[in-house]
Design an enzyme around this catalytic site. Structure first.
Site, short mmCIF file in Angstrom:
data_model
loop_
_atom_site.label_atom_id
_atom_site.label_comp_id
_atom_site.label_asym_id
_atom_site.label_seq_id
_atom_site.Cartn_x
_atom_site.Cartn_y
_atom_site.Cartn_z
N CYS A 164 0.81 -1.22 0.00
CA CYS A 164 0.00 0.00 0.00
C CYS A 164 0.84 1.27 0.00
O CYS A 164 0.32 2.35 -0.30
CB CYS A 164 -0.94 0.02 1.20
SG CYS A 164 -2.14 -1.32 1.21
N HIS A 221 -9.25 2.97 -2.28
CA HIS A 221 -7.81 2.75 -2.07
C HIS A 221 -7.26 1.95 -3.25
O HIS A 221 -7.17 0.73 -3.19
CB HIS A 221 -7.65 2.00 -0.74
CG HIS A 221 -6.26 1.60 -0.39
ND1 HIS A 221 -5.13 2.18 -0.92
CD2 HIS A 221 -5.82 0.64 0.48
CE1 HIS A 221 -4.06 1.61 -0.39
NE2 HIS A 221 -4.46 0.66 0.44
N CYS A 270 0.03 2.54 6.21
CA CYS A 270 0.42 1.23 6.69
C CYS A 270 0.70 0.34 5.49
O CYS A 270 0.23 0.61 4.38
CB CYS A 270 -0.66 0.62 7.59
SG CYS A 270 -2.26 0.36 6.75
N GLY A 274 1.50 -3.89 4.14
CA GLY A 274 1.49 -5.31 4.41
C GLY A 274 2.86 -5.84 4.81
O GLY A 274 3.89 -5.33 4.40
#
Length: 411
Positions: free
Chosen positions: A92, A367, A397, A399
């Protein structure tokens, strides 16, 4: 080292990420990024031949998003063949990482003009299309460390932090409310451009398609938790469920409280964004007025099972590099992967909620994984200018237990 300046930033609208249903779902992701690149240089008034590299974030690098989508987008845009492209994946954080890499090239003096950005067509290349899972299906690694899916992680964090379903839903409703105000008052208009059908030139989408302006607290409360069944899935070597694996890591919890729903989690969408990063010398030589500079950037790792708690320490690291404090930041963009992420980050850093995601976030707007970081930076910059403020911090944040943060300052 020299300063890296933001010369301009543009993005597509975000289309619903459903095959055949979203307004952008019939556009090849290379074409989404190609239109974005062309709009960027047109807006900035620069010659594409001056761009030394295009760095694009993309998470699901498979199928239409494989084969180095950045380079192919450069070719699809009709740019000179001398312009190179490379594609990065920091989950992300990919879009923001691409911008940071572009800034590093300029700051080091190795380059003078670079594009950083990202693209993700989640309708055409769904999550999981690369068939890698969270850990690349490495059974040796999995034997050492089991990384549960992010929805389980979000619920574990909420359980650990004592954050209630009511708090998550209230945050989600506020995201929708702020996004509705922003759209109504054209707060996104500077960076947004309409996406056209590559074949006919017909405008396909002019504004973000995902927000639900009729969202109510009652409607959010009626949604079922999204990850209860997933948490009960047996995946361990001895039949342990995902919830049991999480509870073994956090024995202070008696249960995983499944609180996240489709309404308080980020939306699945298509989109692209690009940011032009240049040196001061380049801007001066070409009569360009920089909009902002990259003040600091940072990444940091965190506990990989819950994996979504790193925006706070990444932000602290970036602020330390900039010689700044939380109070020095005028606006924050904290990606709303799940409602618990900005709530936990605000709590950890003591951030004034009134400074966070002032135009809504990914819960309302969606997103598009590889593009989101670049979208957020452009959104923050536009809003700084609209409010005549100075500094913003963008954080996401990531993964696998990572966080990324970038501080920008108007010039």
């Amino acid at each position: 080292m020299t300063d890296a300046y933001i010369l301009d930033a543009v993005r597509t609208p975000r289309g619903r990420g459903k095959a055949g249903k979203g307004a952008l779902s019939n556009v090849h992701p290379q074409e989404l990024l190609a239109q974005t690149l062309n709009r960027l240089v047109e807006r900035a008034g620069v010659n594409p031949a001056d761009v030394e590299d295009v760095i694009a974030g993309c998470v699901s690098q498979a199928g239409e998003q494989g084969a180095n989508i950045s380079r192919n987008a450069v070719l699809a845009a009709g740019w000179p063949e001398e312009v190179t492209g490379t594609t990065v994946n920091r989950f992300c954080g990919s879009g923001l990482q691409a911008i940071n890499f572009a800034a590093m090239g300029v700051m080091s003096g190795a380059q003078t003009l670079v594009v950083g950005g990202g693209v993700e067509s989640m309708s055409r290349v769904p999550m999981g299309a690369d068939r890698a899972g969270q850990d690349g299906e490495n059974m040796t690694l999995r034997g050492k460390l089991f990384q549960v899916p992010q929805g389980i992680s979000a619920d574990v964090i909420a359980s650990l932090e004592g954050i209630s379903r009511e708090e998550l839903d209230a945050f989600a409703l506020e995201s929708q409310r702020k996004a509705a105000i922003a759209q109504s008052n054209c707060h996104f208009s500077r960076g947004l451009f309409p996406v056209k059908d590559p074949s006919t030139g017909q405008v396909l989408l002019e504004k973000d398609e995902y927000p639900r302006h009729d969202t109510t607290l009652e409607g959010l409360a009626a949604l079922n938790p999204a990850f209860t069944a997933l948490g009960a899935t047996p995946v361990g070597p001895n039949g342990e469920t995902l919830d049991q694996i999480a509870l073994a890591r956090y024995p202070q919890l008696s249960e995983v409280r499944h609180l996240h729903t489709a309404g308080n989690s980020s939306g699945i969408v298509d989109g692209a964004a690009a940011v032009l990063i240049g040196s001061g010398d380049y801007a001066k030589a070409h009569g360009l007025k920089p909009r902002a500079r990259i003040r600091a950037m940072a990444t940091i790792g965190s506990e990989p099972l819950i994996m979504l708690t790193a925006p706070a320490p990444a932000s602290r690291r970036a602020l330390e590099k900039a010689g700044m404090s939380v109070q020095d930041i005028d606006l924050w963009e904290i990606n709303e992967a799940f409602a618990v992420v900005p709530l936990q980050t605000m709590r950890s850093l003591g951030i004034d909620p009134g400074k966070v995601n002032v135009n809504g976030g990914a819960i309302a707007l969606g997103h598009p994984l590889g593009a989101t970081g670049a979208i957020l930076l452009g959104t923050a910059l536009d809003e700084l200018e609209r409010r005549d403020l100075s500094t913003a911090l963008i954080t996401l944040c990531i993964g696998g237990g990572q966080g990324i943060a970038t501080v920008i300052e108007r010039v």
